[in-house]
Design a protein around this motif. Sequence first.
Motif, mmCIF file in Angstrom:
data_model
loop_
_atom_site.group_PDB
_atom_site.id
_atom_site.type_symbol
_atom_site.label_atom_id
_atom_site.label_comp_id
_atom_site.label_asym_id
_atom_site.label_seq_id
_atom_site.Cartn_x
_atom_site.Cartn_y
_atom_site.Cartn_z
ATOM 1 N N PRO A 131 41.800 32.685 37.713
ATOM 2 C CA PRO A 131 41.623 34.173 38.124
ATOM 3 C C PRO A 131 42.395 34.652 39.103
ATOM 4 O O PRO A 131 42.885 33.925 39.961
ATOM 5 C CB PRO A 131 40.212 33.883 38.327
ATOM 6 C CG PRO A 131 39.942 32.615 39.252
ATOM 7 C CD PRO A 131 40.630 31.632 38.289
ATOM 8 N N SER A 132 42.680 35.931 38.955
ATOM 9 C CA SER A 132 43.437 36.732 40.290
ATOM 10 C C SER A 132 42.601 38.038 40.378
ATOM 11 O O SER A 132 41.576 38.377 39.414
ATOM 12 C CB SER A 132 44.760 37.083 39.585
ATOM 13 O OG SER A 132 44.776 38.181 38.474
ATOM 14 N N GLU A 133 42.979 38.687 41.295
ATOM 15 C CA GLU A 133 42.439 39.934 41.748
ATOM 16 C C GLU A 133 42.550 41.088 40.451
ATOM 17 O O GLU A 133 41.527 41.461 39.967
ATOM 18 C CB GLU A 133 42.957 40.543 42.841
ATOM 19 C CG GLU A 133 42.678 42.140 43.131
ATOM 20 C CD GLU A 133 43.241 42.649 44.508
ATOM 21 O OE1 GLU A 133 42.763 43.699 45.076
ATOM 22 O OE2 GLU A 133 44.223 41.907 44.966
ATOM 23 N N SER A 134 43.491 40.947 39.735
ATOM 24 C CA SER A 134 43.747 41.690 38.695
ATOM 25 C C SER A 134 42.901 41.468 37.559
ATOM 26 O O SER A 134 42.242 42.046 36.520
ATOM 27 C CB SER A 134 45.038 41.976 38.090
ATOM 28 O OG SER A 134 45.751 40.924 37.945
ATOM 29 N N THR A 135 43.015 40.177 37.182
ATOM 30 C CA THR A 135 42.006 39.681 36.035
ATOM 31 C C THR A 135 40.596 39.848 36.314
ATOM 32 O O THR A 135 39.840 39.925 35.277
ATOM 33 C CB THR A 135 42.613 38.137 35.722
ATOM 34 O OG1 THR A 135 42.207 37.339 36.639
ATOM 35 C CG2 THR A 135 43.790 38.063 35.284
ATOM 36 N N ALA A 136 39.960 39.507 37.215
ATOM 37 C CA ALA A 136 38.634 39.770 37.549
ATOM 38 C C ALA A 136 38.083 41.132 37.534
ATOM 39 O O ALA A 136 37.167 41.444 36.740
ATOM 40 C CB ALA A 136 38.495 38.951 38.952
ATOM 41 N N THR A 137 39.033 41.988 38.061
ATOM 42 C CA THR A 137 38.617 43.462 37.772
ATOM 43 C C THR A 137 38.527 43.760 36.328
ATOM 44 O O THR A 137 37.719 44.577 35.864
ATOM 45 C CB THR A 137 39.531 44.382 38.595
ATOM 46 O OG1 THR A 137 39.620 43.786 40.037
ATOM 47 C CG2 THR A 137 39.246 45.668 38.596
ATOM 48 N N GLU A 138 39.479 43.265 35.557
ATOM 49 C CA GLU A 138 39.733 43.518 34.148
ATOM 50 C C GLU A 138 38.286 42.943 33.506
ATOM 51 O O GLU A 138 37.753 43.731 32.701
ATOM 52 C CB GLU A 138 40.693 42.998 33.679
ATOM 53 C CG GLU A 138 41.344 43.428 32.172
ATOM 54 C CD GLU A 138 42.779 42.975 31.689
ATOM 55 O OE1 GLU A 138 43.274 43.552 30.991
ATOM 56 O OE2 GLU A 138 42.986 41.651 32.111
ATOM 57 N N ASP A 139 38.110 41.735 33.770
ATOM 58 C CA ASP A 139 36.741 41.149 33.491
ATOM 59 C C ASP A 139 35.639 41.824 33.598
ATOM 60 O O ASP A 139 34.707 42.161 32.795
ATOM 61 C CB ASP A 139 36.650 39.757 33.929
ATOM 62 C CG ASP A 139 37.420 38.903 33.299
ATOM 63 O OD1 ASP A 139 38.381 39.210 32.487
ATOM 64 O OD2 ASP A 139 37.602 37.589 33.922
ATOM 65 N N ALA A 140 35.453 42.443 34.756
ATOM 66 C CA ALA A 140 34.328 43.147 35.539
ATOM 67 C C ALA A 140 34.193 44.615 34.583
ATOM 68 O O ALA A 140 33.254 45.080 34.241
ATOM 69 C CB ALA A 140 34.257 43.473 36.718
ATOM 70 N N ARG A 141 35.455 45.111 34.294
ATOM 71 C CA ARG A 141 35.432 46.487 33.439
ATOM 72 C C ARG A 141 34.782 46.047 31.991
ATOM 73 O O ARG A 141 34.117 46.911 31.378
ATOM 74 C CB ARG A 141 36.751 46.925 33.390
ATOM 75 C CG ARG A 141 36.891 48.270 32.568
ATOM 76 C CD ARG A 141 35.836 49.258 32.791
ATOM 77 N NE ARG A 141 35.752 50.394 32.320
ATOM 78 C CZ ARG A 141 36.496 51.740 32.734
ATOM 79 N NH1 ARG A 141 37.661 51.636 33.884
ATOM 80 N NH2 ARG A 141 36.371 52.656 31.821
ATOM 81 N N ALA A 142 35.257 44.931 31.603
ATOM 82 C CA ALA A 142 34.766 44.466 30.121
ATOM 83 C C ALA A 142 33.080 44.304 30.078
ATOM 84 O O ALA A 142 32.658 44.814 29.226
ATOM 85 C CB ALA A 142 35.482 43.250 29.624
ATOM 86 N N ALA A 143 32.660 43.682 31.158
ATOM 87 C CA ALA A 143 31.489 43.485 31.144
ATOM 88 C C ALA A 143 30.648 44.923 31.514
ATOM 89 O O ALA A 143 29.308 45.259 30.900
ATOM 90 C CB ALA A 143 31.087 42.701 32.567
#
Length: 286
Positions: A131-143
Amino acid sequence: MSAVAFWSRKRLFFGAMAVLLAGGAAWGLKELDAKQRVWIFQPSNRTWPGANTAGMQEVDIPYTTRSGQKVQLHGLWMPAARAKAPQLLFLHGARWNVTGSSPRIRRLNELGFSVLAVDYRGFGKSSHALPSESTATEDARAAWDWLARKSPGQPRYIFGHSLGGAIAIDLARGVKDEKGVLVESTFTNIPDVFDSMRWGWLPVDWLITQRFDSIDKVADIGSPLLVVHGTADPLIPARLGQQLFDAAKEPKRFILVDGATHHNTQARAMGEYRKALRELFELNPR
């Protein structure tokens, strides 16, 4: 050898050296970034000892990233007892998977929220990736979008613990339909967290790629903000929570829990949570 030939060869030599050094620097920065992501997230399938997910449903959230990558997120869904309850997206911190957050999920559910908690990529049963800062934020948006589809028209809130607090603030800054944000035991940015540690005197700020600059984002949140911190937190000093709160706009509230640590702040502050839900978010907690 003529002077022209000599300088031509010299230029070729130094040009080749410059390319090699640039390539080495790029490789080094890439490795440094990967090491930071491991250190900050500590991704794993570890769960907190004694975690209990009774009453929680396992959910899968498939989505396609902006780059076209297919991702599968795993989460836990705990609906509230009453119909049309407020919805809450729970974003956990480092090291432990979503199951390890079950005590916090349960307490928030007891306050009256229907709770969706998800693992970022690299955690638990979600897609395997660093994970990275950008991918975690992207995952949060999908949720967040999944939660909107799950209960259309219901008010939605964002909660983040520790590292999840930084992800929550980034998400809240980017959406316009959250009714409130709750962050617990979180920080201003990663350089400040490093500075608070034993080796914080080292001048490494410019090397930090995963910055999570919450203090530069928190003023952009367009909904009420609750910041909660324990005075005895050994991982993230309470002063960082205070500084984050100070940088936010009204309406907001800061709860400083005397003697609470990084892991038991919520358990020791349920009364303060209920009061804040009533007065800050105008909710009627159970």
